[in-house]
Write a protein that holds these residues in place. Structure first.
Motif, PDB file in Angstrom:
ATOM      1  N   UNK A   1      13.422  -3.921   1.031  1.00  0.00           N
ATOM      2  CA  UNK A   1      12.381  -3.943   2.065  1.00  0.00           C
ATOM      3  C   UNK A   1      11.039  -3.457   1.523  1.00  0.00           C
ATOM      4  N   UNK A   2      11.102  -2.630   0.465  1.00  0.00           N
ATOM      5  CA  UNK A   2       9.872  -2.114  -0.156  1.00  0.00           C
ATOM      6  C   UNK A   2       9.340  -3.057  -1.234  1.00  0.00           C
ATOM      7  N   UNK A   3       9.923  -4.255  -1.291  1.00  0.00           N
ATOM      8  CA  UNK A   3       9.506  -5.284  -2.249  1.00  0.00           C
ATOM      9  C   UNK A   3       9.786  -4.917  -3.703  1.00  0.00           C
ATOM     10  N   UNK A   4      10.721  -3.996  -3.912  1.00  0.00           N
ATOM     11  CA  UNK A   4      11.190  -3.730  -5.270  1.00  0.00           C
ATOM     12  C   UNK A   4      12.352  -4.676  -5.559  1.00  0.00           C
ATOM     13  N   UNK A   5      12.389  -5.236  -6.757  1.00  0.00           N
ATOM     14  CA  UNK A   5      13.438  -6.186  -7.118  1.00  0.00           C
ATOM     15  C   UNK A   5      14.548  -5.445  -7.856  1.00  0.00           C
TER      16      UNK A   5
END
Length: 725
Positions: free
Chosen positions: A298-302
């Motif tokens: 959700x925090x856009x970390x892959x």
């Protein structure tokens, strides 16, 4: 790493000046680094040449250049001191920096400290910035002691280092190999003395070093008081706490800390996720692992392949197959190729849930060509008893050239353990045709199969082939072979196997080793049994208590009391415990040798550990002690057995009579009370002794029984009986 932590100077003027200074510093770092703590002999020619050059052109910049190119440390110090004595010349912060740096890089901490003090005394312009530059340079080159010395002198000189200076040094102390808590604490105290307020980074370093030295509760206390120091915890703070708690097996507390982070709405960074998700998964906290994983996305970390792998492994361990499947598909959709370990975990989960067919379809659907996942599936088929499916799967693997020796061994082992030796040998034939070479695992399986069919000659023949190849049996096969040989009384073969494996320091199952010792002792070869026991200790084989008692019994039977005590000392030295049987053997052996002192010692030890023998043995032991008038020396032990309810009338009579003879009337009367409570009457001998004792004390029979028990009907009947006589 530490270079990125260098402190920025607030003034643009100082910045440009020290860019030049940094360049000059780096130009001679290689020369300085080569200098050890030993000062080189004076190079007179180099010294004289430099002095002649400076006589006509003595200026700070010229002196700096000369110091930079002077390779001999002692010459550099002499040049610096010579310049100090020249009229109208004044050292600058730059010249001090050069000589301090040279001395520090050579490990001359005391000398460089003196020059730091002189720079403070001279109040050179730019001294504060020079001190900062020195701290950074020393930290970058892992000269922590030198950096601390500079910081201390800076503090003493009235220069107030910024918090960044302290953080750079604390970071170096925390991240270093030694994790120096004492120096970290010293630097922190210097910061307090300087009146510099900490930042959250400062406190993070402090927490990290506290966890490193296992001061966990102190670290948690510091965390609880973090707001009192004007700081708010950040992502790194919680990362340190979670990591430290989980690594110290305090997983539940780590979960509480995580909940606190959620409550404070602290936004984790990438480092937090990559550190804590694997930790929670390894701690089997699957719910927390999944929650953090979803937050990470959700925090856009892959997430990388490692995060996926540990989470899938945790889900499979907890049999959450559907979610594990979703993550596997997600990996593939994100073009992350799952490691073969991921497929192995998935197959194990399928098989654990009894979904063999689904597991086969999964491997086909994902176009898996690695051997390990198929081997996991083979094991799953065998454990589920689906040998036909396993056979077909092995055939498919052979056709695809992904079957290895382990693949064949899995099925062969299962057939051998289930006494299907004919099928196992047929499979061996197929294995040979496929040009697969047997290994020690193949032979171990065949040894087990022959043992379970009672074919020990064939098993020993296989064992000799293993020895010829310098291979080893696996733990289970080794234990089964030794135990089986002992069952059929083939002790020499069992000893041969044990010796070969022991030379390689291989462990043996305690029950199989017990069988070996029992077999040898039954042949009357107790000395050989003791040597085998000593060899077992060398190999780290755990011995059950019955193994020790078997040897002790044989020594006692052979009337070798001295050897028995010697063996006992060895058993106690290796930290083994004794059971009631062992104590009974010791007491019996000592009584045969008429060693009353040792009997009393072992009897007290036995009862102190709460071990009580059967009534017949207990009576014999008490009789021996009573005959030697030593019952008073086992007083506490008598209290324990009287409370246990094991005493019978004969034992009560024995104890009462013996204690009266030893003059312990009070103890005897207490046992009489207990005896009467149970409704038992003393025998004639005990009764006469009691009467005699009563007359000597000048009391009547009636008075003797006028106690708390005298109200009982049994006591009243006894009183009447005594009166009639």
């Amino acid at each position: 790493m530490l270079g990125s932590m260098a402190i920025k100077l607030s003034s643009s003027t100082y910045r440009s000046r020290f860019l030049k200074l940094a360049y000059l510093s780096s130009s001679c770092i290689a020369d300085i680094s080569e200098t050890t703590g030993t000062v080189k002999p004076n190079d007179s020619s180099e010294f004289d040449q430099n002095i002649n050059l400076l006589r006509s052109k003595l200026a700070p910049d010229n002196l700096t250049r000369v110091l930079d190119r002077t390779s001999d440390l002692n010459s550099a110090v002499r040049i610096f001191k010579w310049a100090s004595h020249q009229k109208s010349f004044h050292h600058t912060s730059n010249t001090y920096l050069r000589i301090i740096l040279k001395l520090g890089m050579a490990g001359h901490v005391l000398e460089m400290g003196h020059f730091c003090q002189n720079m403070v005394k001279d109040r050179c312009p730019g001294a504060e910035e020079a001190f900062i530059e020195l701290v950074n340079t020393f930290v970058e080159h892992c000269r922590i002691k030198e950096a601390v010395t500079v910081l201390v002198n800076m503090n003493l000189g009235g220069y107030k280092p910024t918090i960044e200076v302290f953080n750079v040094l604390l970071g170096a102390l925390v991240k270093g190999e030694t994790r120096d808590f004492q120096n970290a604490l010293f630097v922190y105290k210097e910061m307090v003395k300087a009146g510099v307020l900490p930042t959250v980074h400062t406190l993070n370093y402090l927490l990290e070093v506290l966890f490193t030295i296992n001061r966990i509760d102190l670290a948690l206390d510091q965390f609880r008081r973090i707001n009192n120091k004007g700081c708010d915890p950040n992502s790194k703070t919680f990362e340190i706490l979670v990591k430290g708690l989980i690594e110290n097996c305090r997983v539940d507390e780590a979960v509480t800390v995580l909940e606190q982070m959620f409550k404070l709405k602290c936004q984790p960074d990438l480092s937090f996720y990559t550190c804590t998700i694997p930790l929670f998964c390894r701690g089997n906290k699957v719910e927390e692992g999944v929650k953090l994983f979803n937050m990470m996305k959700d925090s856009d970390f892959v997430p990388d392949s490692f995060i996926y792998e540990v989470l899938i492994q945790c889900l499979c361990k907890n049999l959450q197959l559907d979610l594990a499947l979703c993550l596997t598909n997600e990996m593939i959709e994100n073009r992350i190729s799952p490691n073969h370990n991921v497929f192995v975990d998935m197959i194990n989960c399928f098989c654990e849930l009894g979904k063999i067919n689904e597991a086969i379809m999964f491997l086909e659907d994902k176009k898996v060509h690695e051997t390990a996942p198929f081997n996991a599936l083979l094991e799953g088929c065998c454990n589920a008893g689906q040998t036909l499916v396993a056979n077909a799967l092995l055939e498919t693997m052979s056709e695809r050239n992904i079957a290895d020796c382990q693949s064949w061994n899995i099925l062969i082992r299962w057939l051998c353990e289930n006494e299907e030796m004919r099928k196992a040998y047929l499979l061996l034939g197929r294995m040979i045709k496929s040009f697969i070479i047997f290994d020690h695992v193949t032979y171990s399986a065949l040894v087990v199969g022959n043992c379970r069919l009672g074919k020990y000659e064939e098993a020993m023949e296989l064992f000799h082939q293993i020895c010829a190849r310098c291979w080893l049996l696996d733990f289970d096969s080794y234990s089964e072979l030794v135990g089986g040989l002992c069952d059929i009384k083939h002790s020499q073969d069992a000893i041969e196997v044990f010796h070969y494996m022991s030379i390689k320091r291989r462990s043996l199952h305690p029950s199989s080793f017990y069988k070996l010792i029992k077999c040898v002792c039954d042949l009357g070869q107790v000395n050989k049994a003791i040597r085998l026991w000593q060899l077992a200790y060398y190999c780290g084989i755990s011995c059950c208590i019955t193994t020790h008692t078997t040897i002790m019994h044989e020594l006692s039977k052979s009337r070798r009391a001295k050897d028995l005590l010697h063996f006992l000392s060895q058993v106690l030295m290796v930290g083994s415990n004794l059971d009631v049987e062992a104590y009974c053997i010791l007491i019996h052996s000592m009584s045969e040798q008429n060693k009353i002192k040792e009997c009393v010692l072992f009897f007290n030890m036995m009862l102190k550990k709460g071990l009580i023998p059967d009534p017949e043995r207990l009576f014999d032991q008490l009789s021996f002690i009573a005959i030697h008038s030593q019952l008073s020396r086992i007083s506490k032990a008598i209290d324990r057995i009287s409370d246990s309810g094991i005493l019978n009338p004969a034992m009560y009579d024995l104890l009462i009579t013996g204690l009266l003879k030893e003059g312990k009337e009070h103890k005897a009367r207490r046992l009489l009370d207990l005896m009467l409570e149970k409704g038992w009457l003393p025998d004639a001998t005990t009764h006469n002794l009691l009467i005699g004792s009563n007359v000597r004390e000048g009391r009547s029979d009636e008075t003797l029984f006028n106690n708390s028990v005298s109200q009982d009907s049994v006591s009243n009947i006894l009183a009447e009986s005594l009166g009639d006589t």
